[in-house]
Design a protein around this motif. Structure first.
Motif, PDB file in Angstrom:
ATOM      1  N   LYS A  60      -1.180   2.108   2.178  1.00 18.30           N
ATOM      2  CA  LYS A  60      -1.941   2.008   3.042  1.00 18.30           C
ATOM      3  C   LYS A  60      -3.346   2.177   3.362  1.00 18.30           C
ATOM      4  O   LYS A  60      -3.567   1.285   3.697  1.00 18.30           O
ATOM      5  N   THR A  61      -3.219   3.173   3.105  1.00 21.63           N
ATOM      6  CA  THR A  61      -5.335   3.734   3.079  1.00 21.63           C
ATOM      7  C   THR A  61      -5.643   3.274   2.018  1.00 21.63           C
ATOM      8  O   THR A  61      -7.243   3.403   1.909  1.00 21.63           O
ATOM      9  N   GLN A  62      -5.077   2.582   0.944  1.00 24.98           N
ATOM     10  CA  GLN A  62      -6.643   2.271  -0.215  1.00 24.98           C
ATOM     11  C   GLN A  62      -7.227   1.550   0.017  1.00 24.98           C
ATOM     12  O   GLN A  62      -7.127   0.661   0.958  1.00 24.98           O
ATOM     13  N   GLY A  63      -8.363   1.645  -0.303  1.00 29.07           N
ATOM     14  CA  GLY A  63      -9.550   0.948   0.027  1.00 29.07           C
ATOM     15  C   GLY A  63     -10.497   1.896   1.045  1.00 29.07           C
ATOM     16  O   GLY A  63     -11.702   1.014   1.549  1.00 29.07           O
ATOM     17  N   ASN A  64      -9.880   2.357   1.899  1.00 28.71           N
ATOM     18  CA  ASN A  64      -9.984   3.256   3.397  1.00 28.71           C
ATOM     19  C   ASN A  64     -10.372   4.215   3.637  1.00 28.71           C
ATOM     20  O   ASN A  64     -11.063   4.382   4.014  1.00 28.71           O
ATOM     21  N   LEU A  65     -10.400   5.084   2.408  1.00 32.05           N
ATOM     22  CA  LEU A  65     -10.889   6.254   2.505  1.00 32.05           C
ATOM     23  C   LEU A  65     -11.466   6.914   1.929  1.00 32.05           C
ATOM     24  O   LEU A  65     -11.761   6.417   1.001  1.00 32.05           O
ATOM     25  N   SER A  66     -12.237   7.885   2.312  1.00 39.96           N
ATOM     26  CA  SER A  66     -13.357   8.432   1.766  1.00 39.96           C
ATOM     27  C   SER A  66     -12.730   9.149   0.072  1.00 39.96           C
ATOM     28  O   SER A  66     -11.284   9.430  -0.231  1.00 39.96           O
ATOM     29  N   GLU A  67     -13.859   9.587  -0.904  1.00 35.75           N
ATOM     30  CA  GLU A  67     -13.282   9.771  -2.123  1.00 35.75           C
ATOM     31  C   GLU A  67     -13.138  10.772  -1.973  1.00 35.75           C
ATOM     32  O   GLU A  67     -11.798  11.190  -2.643  1.00 35.75           O
ATOM     33  N   PRO A  68     -13.247  12.020  -1.467  1.00 34.05           N
ATOM     34  CA  PRO A  68     -12.273  12.989  -1.478  1.00 34.05           C
ATOM     35  C   PRO A  68     -11.460  12.843  -0.299  1.00 34.05           C
ATOM     36  O   PRO A  68     -10.528  13.636  -1.405  1.00 34.05           O
ATOM     37  N   GLU A  69     -10.966  12.342   0.006  1.00 30.04           N
ATOM     38  CA  GLU A  69      -9.654  12.162   0.559  1.00 30.04           C
ATOM     39  C   GLU A  69      -9.198  11.464  -0.600  1.00 30.04           C
ATOM     40  O   GLU A  69      -7.800  11.603   0.048  1.00 30.04           O
ATOM     41  N   THR A  70      -9.159  10.321  -0.824  1.00 31.45           N
ATOM     42  CA  THR A  70      -8.815   9.877  -1.980  1.00 31.45           C
ATOM     43  C   THR A  70      -8.248  11.047  -2.936  1.00 31.45           C
ATOM     44  O   THR A  70      -6.621  10.650  -3.196  1.00 31.45           O
ATOM     45  N   GLN A  71      -9.126  11.788  -3.260  1.00 33.93           N
ATOM     46  CA  GLN A  71      -8.520  12.866  -4.572  1.00 33.93           C
ATOM     47  C   GLN A  71      -7.933  13.774  -4.130  1.00 33.93           C
ATOM     48  O   GLN A  71      -6.963  13.961  -4.537  1.00 33.93           O
ATOM     49  N   LEU A  72      -7.534  14.279  -2.822  1.00 37.39           N
ATOM     50  CA  LEU A  72      -6.963  15.102  -1.865  1.00 37.39           C
ATOM     51  C   LEU A  72      -5.378  14.261  -2.173  1.00 37.39           C
ATOM     52  O   LEU A  72      -4.455  14.654  -2.634  1.00 37.39           O
ATOM     53  N   VAL A  73      -5.346  13.282  -1.811  1.00 37.53           N
ATOM     54  CA  VAL A  73      -3.902  12.692  -1.994  1.00 37.53           C
ATOM     55  C   VAL A  73      -3.359  12.071  -3.120  1.00 37.53           C
ATOM     56  O   VAL A  73      -2.432  12.472  -3.236  1.00 37.53           O
ATOM     57  N   ASP A  74      -4.273  12.377  -4.193  1.00 43.20           N
ATOM     58  CA  ASP A  74      -4.226  11.887  -5.611  1.00 43.20           C
ATOM     59  C   ASP A  74      -3.563  13.454  -6.072  1.00 43.20           C
ATOM     60  O   ASP A  74      -2.562  13.279  -6.888  1.00 43.20           O
ATOM     61  N   ASP A  75      -4.029  14.058  -5.878  1.00 40.85           N
ATOM     62  CA  ASP A  75      -3.920  15.753  -6.371  1.00 40.85           C
ATOM     63  C   ASP A  75      -2.558  16.397  -5.427  1.00 40.85           C
ATOM     64  O   ASP A  75      -1.326  16.626  -6.283  1.00 40.85           O
ATOM     65  N   LEU A  76      -2.898  15.822  -4.370  1.00 43.92           N
ATOM     66  CA  LEU A  76      -1.479  16.815  -3.979  1.00 43.92           C
ATOM     67  C   LEU A  76      -0.120  16.041  -4.419  1.00 43.92           C
ATOM     68  O   LEU A  76       1.149  16.611  -4.661  1.00 43.92           O
ATOM     69  N   LEU A  77      -0.003  14.650  -4.099  1.00 45.12           N
ATOM     70  CA  LEU A  77       1.358  13.491  -5.348  1.00 45.12           C
ATOM     71  C   LEU A  77       1.769  13.953  -6.334  1.00 45.12           C
ATOM     72  O   LEU A  77       2.679  14.300  -6.785  1.00 45.12           O
ATOM     73  N   TYR A  78       0.382  14.251  -7.044  1.00 47.89           N
ATOM     74  CA  TYR A  78       0.464  14.552  -8.093  1.00 47.89           C
ATOM     75  C   TYR A  78       1.824  15.743  -8.516  1.00 47.89           C
ATOM     76  O   TYR A  78       2.297  16.479  -8.934  1.00 47.89           O
TER      77      TYR A  78
END
Length: 97
Positions: A60-78
């Motif tokens: 739902k937030t794709q394209g609306n997060l900063s790069e660090p926020e996107t990386q955090l979500v990606d890393d946490l999900l992994y």
């Protein structure tokens, strides 16, 4: 915006996502339940639900997060998905108390 909330409430997207990941860790039995101070039994259904919630936020937030926020979500999900697989195979904890 990653360091402060827009409305000044103190909660940030990063803090919110980290709180969901912490809840997942509690459900895995990896860290102590804040209410009891003791690690509980694993609840994989509840842990999976936390992973699904973070996944939904990612979508739902794709394209609306900063790069660090996107990386955090990606890393946490992994990390959470890998932990889920380990838990299904009977692995105990990723964080030893």
């Amino acid at each position: 915006m990653a360091d402060q909330s827009a409305d000044g409430s103190g909660i940030t997207f990063t803090a919110f996502v980290l709180s969901l990941a912490t809840t997942a860790a509690v459900h895995f039995g990896d860290i102590a339940d804040p209410g009891t101070g003791k690690p509980g039994d694993a609840n994989l259904v509840a842990a999976a639900q936390m992973i699904e919630i973070i996944t939904m936020l990612q979508e739902k937030t794709q394209g609306n997060l900063s790069e660090p926020e996107t990386q955090l979500v990606d890393d946490l999900l992994y990390e959470l998905r890998m932990r889920y697989v380990e838990a299904q195979q009977g692995e105990k904890r990723i964080i030893e108390p």
